[in-house]
Each structure stands twice: as C-alpha cells, then as structure tokens.
Design a protein around this motif. Sequence first.
Motif, PDB file in Angstrom:
ATOM      1  N   UNK A  40       0.831  -1.203   0.000  1.00 32.13           N
ATOM      2  CA  UNK A  40       0.000   0.000   0.000  1.00 32.13           C
ATOM      3  C   UNK A  40       0.865   1.252   0.000  1.00 32.13           C
ATOM      4  N   UNK A  41       1.895   1.277   0.826  1.00 31.89           N
ATOM      5  CA  UNK A  41       2.777   2.441   0.904  1.00 31.89           C
ATOM      6  C   UNK A  41       3.515   2.660  -0.418  1.00 31.89           C
ATOM      7  N   UNK A  42       4.006   1.574  -1.015  1.00 36.51           N
ATOM      8  CA  UNK A  42       4.717   1.701  -2.291  1.00 36.51           C
ATOM      9  C   UNK A  42       3.803   2.232  -3.389  1.00 36.51           C
ATOM     10  N   UNK A  43       2.603   1.642  -3.486  1.00 37.00           N
ATOM     11  CA  UNK A  43       1.682   2.065  -4.537  1.00 37.00           C
ATOM     12  C   UNK A  43       1.192   3.484  -4.295  1.00 37.00           C
ATOM     13  N   UNK A  44       0.900   3.830  -3.044  1.00 32.58           N
ATOM     14  CA  UNK A  44       0.472   5.197  -2.731  1.00 32.58           C
ATOM     15  C   UNK A  44       1.565   6.201  -3.090  1.00 32.58           C
ATOM     16  N   UNK A  45       2.818   5.836  -2.808  1.00 32.17           N
ATOM     17  CA  UNK A  45       3.933   6.730  -3.128  1.00 32.17           C
ATOM     18  C   UNK A  45       4.012   6.955  -4.633  1.00 32.17           C
ATOM     19  N   UNK A  46       3.837   5.901  -5.405  1.00 29.00           N
ATOM     20  CA  UNK A  46       3.882   6.062  -6.857  1.00 29.00           C
ATOM     21  C   UNK A  46       2.770   6.982  -7.339  1.00 29.00           C
ATOM     22  N   UNK A  47       1.551   6.817  -6.793  1.00 31.75           N
ATOM     23  CA  UNK A  47       0.446   7.693  -7.172  1.00 31.75           C
ATOM     24  C   UNK A  47       0.787   9.148  -6.845  1.00 31.75           C
ATOM     25  N   UNK A  48       1.339   9.359  -5.673  1.00 31.84           N
ATOM     26  CA  UNK A  48       1.689  10.721  -5.262  1.00 31.84           C
ATOM     27  C   UNK A  48       2.733  11.317  -6.199  1.00 31.84           C
ATOM     28  N   UNK A  49       3.763  10.530  -6.513  1.00 31.85           N
ATOM     29  CA  UNK A  49       4.836  11.051  -7.359  1.00 31.85           C
ATOM     30  C   UNK A  49       4.323  11.361  -8.756  1.00 31.85           C
ATOM     31  N   UNK A  50       3.431  10.526  -9.261  1.00 30.87           N
ATOM     32  CA  UNK A  50       2.905  10.745 -10.613  1.00 30.87           C
ATOM     33  C   UNK A  50       1.964  11.941 -10.645  1.00 30.87           C
ATOM     34  N   UNK A  51       1.006  11.975  -9.722  1.00 28.15           N
ATOM     35  CA  UNK A  51      -0.033  12.993  -9.769  1.00 28.15           C
ATOM     36  C   UNK A  51       0.379  14.308  -9.112  1.00 28.15           C
ATOM     37  N   UNK A  52       0.918  14.231  -7.905  1.00 29.63           N
ATOM     38  CA  UNK A  52       1.183  15.448  -7.143  1.00 29.63           C
ATOM     39  C   UNK A  52       2.380  16.222  -7.655  1.00 29.63           C
ATOM     40  N   UNK A  53       3.387  15.550  -8.135  1.00 29.92           N
ATOM     41  CA  UNK A  53       4.620  16.234  -8.501  1.00 29.92           C
ATOM     42  C   UNK A  53       4.662  16.684  -9.956  1.00 29.92           C
ATOM     43  N   UNK A  54       3.585  16.420 -10.694  1.00 27.05           N
ATOM     44  CA  UNK A  54       3.586  16.777 -12.111  1.00 27.05           C
ATOM     45  C   UNK A  54       2.236  17.356 -12.495  1.00 27.05           C
ATOM     46  N   UNK A  55       2.121  18.664 -12.256  1.00 23.61           N
ATOM     47  CA  UNK A  55       0.854  19.331 -12.513  1.00 23.61           C
ATOM     48  C   UNK A  55       0.352  19.154 -13.935  1.00 23.61           C
ATOM     49  N   UNK A  56       1.270  19.002 -14.891  1.00 23.40           N
ATOM     50  CA  UNK A  56       0.851  18.841 -16.285  1.00 23.40           C
ATOM     51  C   UNK A  56       0.042  17.577 -16.494  1.00 23.40           C
TER      52      UNK A  56
END
Length: 237
Positions: free
Chosen positions: A173-189
Amino acid sequence: MSTPTPTDPIPRRKLSDEVFDRLHTMIVEGAVAPGDPMPSERALMDRFGVGRPVVREALQTLNTMGLITVSHGERSRVNAITPQSALAQLDGMAQTLLSVAPENLGHLKDARRMFELGLVRVAALQRSSEDLTALHHLIAMQAAARDQPDDFVAADIAFHARIIAIAGNPVITALADAMLKWIFHNHGALLHWSGHEDTTLSEHRQIVAAIDAQDAQAAVAHMATHLDRSAGLKQRD
C-alpha cells in the motif's frame, strides 16, 4: 571502489556522527517510544560530553531522516516509523529524479500499471461490503466534483488508493500510494482531465462492478483499459 586493507588508516568520525549513532540506537531499541520527547539538548550534552552544536547536528540528521520532529522552542519528539513515513523520505528525491530525468516518468507509470493490475485482482477476490461502499462513495464524490479539477483529481487518487488498500499489505500500500503521489502530485501537467471526466467516471464504475462481482479477470481488463487510456490522454495534453 577499493576495499580497505588492514593497514589503511581508520578515518576519524565527526562527533555528531557518534552522537547520531547512539541516539539512533536509542530509538531503534525502544529506549524512547514514538511520541516520547527526546532528552533535552543539555541532558545530551552532559551524557555524551559534547557541545550544543554537536548535539544539534545529530538531532537535525535524525529529523532529516524522519525519525524525530524538531520544533522550535520545544523538545524533539520521536516519530512512529511506518512504511508510509519511510517512503515519504523519498518524496523530494523522487521529484528531483523526475525533473532531471523526465524519461523516468514513463518507467514510473509502467511500474504503477503493474502494481495496480495485480492489486485490482486481489481487490476483486478479497473485497468486503465496506470496501464496496467506500468505492461507490468515492465515485459519487468524484462525480460531484466534475467542475472542480483539484477535487476531481483528489477523488481520483483516493479511488485508486482505496482499491490498493484492499490487499491489506501495508508495504505494498505504501509503495503504490507513493507512486500515485509522485505521478499525480509532482507533475501538474498530468492533472489535466478537462473533457474526460465522464469517461473516467464510467471506467471507474466498470472497475467497481467487476470487483463487486468478484470477477478478477474483468477487473484487471477494465483497469488496464482505464490506465492505458488515461496515460495516453495525459501524454497528449
């Protein structure tokens, strides 16, 4: 890198490194528990026979690692160590990596796809009535936020995170949540959903219907279609 030989001189360590090691051991061995205050700077100075700058440097290193929280005017407190808190320490590095080497975004999206296709299969086999209720609620929240891009995306992230959580494995869960955060939160485009809200909602409903029916094969197929379609849209936006 050469391997040190028995005759190589032993490098001298900074005093703050020695203090850090001892404080780290205190935390790992439970001498101070999550939520407990660390000993005061004065107490640590007396215990280790070092000056205040040495103690502060060691505490700052612990703070940077997420092991303690340093608050101005208050004693530092020990943080709970969880898979989420451990991976949170990588947020800044992940953002930097994706900024300096954008090609890694594609690799990250591939990793996310592999994770989610496996996890939606597990969700279909293990879901409870409470899980289904939560997923339907998130879809309703997302539908109500059609004209609010930030809220729509937040509900989208929460929907995928809720599916991931059904596996009940905190590390995954932590790994997958981190990936979602990195993809969505860190790349506004990548957050441009305008014009595709109804398609997203329809795909989410299909995924939940398959999970509800405990049809793992259909759940995987619908999730694959959804991730491939949305990734393609984001790449063109």
